[in-house]
Design an enzyme around this catalytic site. Structure first.
Site, short mmCIF file in Angstrom:
data_model
loop_
_atom_site.label_atom_id
_atom_site.label_comp_id
_atom_site.label_asym_id
_atom_site.label_seq_id
_atom_site.Cartn_x
_atom_site.Cartn_y
_atom_site.Cartn_z
N ARG A 81 -12.42 -39.50 1.93
CA ARG A 81 -13.03 -40.78 1.58
C ARG A 81 -14.54 -40.76 1.76
NH1 ARG A 81 -11.58 -45.00 6.31
NH2 ARG A 81 -11.19 -43.50 7.97
N VAL A 117 -2.48 -32.94 6.18
CA VAL A 117 -3.69 -33.59 6.70
C VAL A 117 -4.31 -34.52 5.64
CG1 VAL A 117 -5.97 -33.18 7.75
CG2 VAL A 117 -4.13 -31.55 8.13
N HIS A 174 -1.15 -44.02 9.52
CA HIS A 174 -2.47 -43.45 9.77
C HIS A 174 -3.40 -44.09 8.73
CE1 HIS A 174 -5.66 -40.73 10.78
NE2 HIS A 174 -5.66 -40.14 9.60
N1 APR Z 1 -5.60 -26.74 -4.58
C1 APR Z 1 -6.34 -26.23 -3.57
N2 APR Z 1 -7.47 -26.79 -3.12
C2 APR Z 1 -7.87 -27.93 -3.70
C3 APR Z 1 -7.14 -28.53 -4.75
C4 APR Z 1 -5.96 -27.88 -5.19
N3 APR Z 1 -5.23 -28.38 -6.17
N4 APR Z 1 -7.78 -29.67 -5.10
C5 APR Z 1 -8.86 -29.77 -4.30
N5 APR Z 1 -8.92 -28.72 -3.46
C6 APR Z 1 -9.94 -28.43 -2.45
C7 APR Z 1 -11.36 -28.72 -2.89
O1 APR Z 1 -11.86 -27.73 -3.77
C8 APR Z 1 -12.10 -28.76 -1.54
O2 APR Z 1 -12.67 -27.50 -1.21
O3 APR Z 1 -9.78 -29.22 -1.28
C9 APR Z 1 -11.00 -29.12 -0.52
C10 APR Z 1 -11.27 -30.43 0.21
O4 APR Z 1 -12.38 -30.25 1.00
P1 APR Z 1 -13.45 -31.39 1.30
O5 APR Z 1 -13.85 -32.04 0.03
O6 APR Z 1 -14.52 -30.79 2.16
O7 APR Z 1 -12.63 -32.49 2.10
P2 APR Z 1 -12.29 -32.47 3.67
O8 APR Z 1 -13.33 -33.20 4.42
O9 APR Z 1 -11.94 -31.09 4.08
O10 APR Z 1 -10.97 -33.38 3.69
C11 APR Z 1 -9.77 -32.94 3.09
O11 APR Z 1 -8.35 -34.06 4.66
O12 APR Z 1 -8.75 -35.53 6.41
C12 APR Z 1 -8.39 -35.42 5.07
O13 APR Z 1 -9.26 -37.47 4.11
C13 APR Z 1 -9.42 -36.07 4.16
O14 APR Z 1 -8.03 -36.07 2.19
C14 APR Z 1 -9.10 -35.41 2.86
C15 APR Z 1 -8.68 -33.98 3.29
#
Ligand code: APR
Length: 310
Positions: A81, A117, A174
């Site tokens: 978010r 997560v 959550h």
């Molecule tokens: N398959 C693999 N990876 C993916 C896919 C997919 N289909 N779609 C998106 N991703 C990857 C993105 O490329 C990115 O590197 O998921 C990663 C998410 O990383 P961030 O944008 O840094 O987000 P982050 O802060 O790690 O949070 C991830 O966890 O706590 C929760 O709310 C948060 O939903 C969010 C998740």
């Protein structure tokens, strides 16, 4: 122990970092759709492991086949978010991503334990459970432990005591309807509900509910607290610690609910969650718990209407 982490963004890569530092795996696979990202993270993490003399091998990949036969899979893929958003605002975008992730997990793994997560976590965990078809004890969402650590922080600040003097428990959704439990949280064994005034209890609850959004508005994301919780859950499983940890699990009659994933205290060990602890909720707690459950049920319904879930 082979641990795969889907999503090599902030939470995924830092979860791997913490898993390495706690010596929980000898192989870690990071998977992401972005070309180069998981490979780069893997190189950096291997170099850290090298400095520390650790034998773990980290692999970065854009292909799900590399997660084959993982013991544990941590799912962090999807959008996080932005300031001003609730976790539920991510529902439809992340549901599509998690569906694809879950299909690939079931394609390459038979008996893994999955820790979800990605937010809105309870609903995403439900999708993982439904699509993988894994036993319900193997599908566990990370959220309650994080909310509980934030509740502990609020209480420690309010009472001006060391954090370790406090045991804090948050159950339920959550999300906006998380349910801090002052009757089941203690300072040196004494219930918080017997120590604080009603106003103080409400203030601590409000703080717990809002604090993550404040961190996001200040630094763009929450990272250290969630990844520490991921590692604590992985640790309880890998070391068969049988810790009691609030986590989102599929309920089949427990707490009077069916066909939902929501946060409740569970015993975590080598077989996943081994037992659900059923707390005796009073009327007020039941009402708040149900408010969270209804938010999750409504989100599941919405996904079904959109054809994103059958
Ligand atoms: N398959 C693999 N990876 C993916 C896919 C997919 N289909 N779609 C998106 N991703 C990857 C993105 O490329 C990115 O590197 O998921 C990663 C998410 O990383 P961030 O944008 O840094 O987000 P982050 O802060 O790690 O949070 C991830 O966890 O706590 C929760 O709310 C948060 O939903 C969010 C998740």
């Amino acid at each position: 122990m082979k641990i795969s982490v889907i999503g090599a963004g902030r939470i995924g890569s830092m979860s791997a970092f913490e898993i390495i530092n706690r010596d929980l795996a000898n192989e870690i696979v990071l998977v992401d759709i972005v070309k180069g990202l998981p490979q780069g993270e893997a190189m950096d993490l291997n170099q850290m492991a090298s400095e520390k003399g650790k034998s773990v091998k980290v692999v970065g990949s854009n292909e799900y086949k590399d997660i084959k036969d993982s013991d544990i899979i941590v799912v962090t893929a999807g959008f996080a978010r932005k300031p001003g958003m609730t976790r539920m605002d991510l529902l439809k975008t992340n549901a599509g991503i998690i569906k694809e992730v879950a299909q690939n997990i079931s394609k390459y793994c038979e008996n893994s334990i999955v820790i979800t997560v990605t937010n809105p976590m309870d609903v995403m965990n439900y999708i993982v459970f439904k699509i993988t078809g894994f036993p319900r004890k193997h599908v566990i969402g990370m959220g309650g432990l994080l909310d509980s650590s934030r509740y502990r922080e609020s209480l420690a600040n309010m009472l001006n005591v060391g954090r370790s003097a406090i045991k804090a428990l948050v159950i339920g959704e959550h999300g906006e309807n998380m349910l801090p439990m002052p009757r089941y949280s203690t300072l040196g064994g004494i219930r918080i509900s017997d120590i604080l005034s009603k106003e103080q209890i409400l203030a601590a609850e409000e703080n717990t509910r809002k604090i993550a959004a404040e961190v996001i508005s200040l630094k763009g994301a929450t990272v250290y607290a969630p990844i520490s919780c991921v590692a604590t859950m992985v640790e309880s499983i890998v070391r068969d610690k049988k810790d009691i940890i609030p986590a989102s699990v599929y309920l089949d009659g427990e707490y009077g609910l069916k066909d939902i994933c929501i946060g409740v205290p569970v015993i975590l060990g080598k077989n996943g969650w081994e037992q659900i602890i059923e707390l005796n909720l009073n009327e007020e707690e039941k009402e708040k718990f149900m408010k969270g459950a209804n938010a999750i049920y409504n989100a599941i319904e919405e996904l079904k209407k959109e054809g994103l879930l059958t």
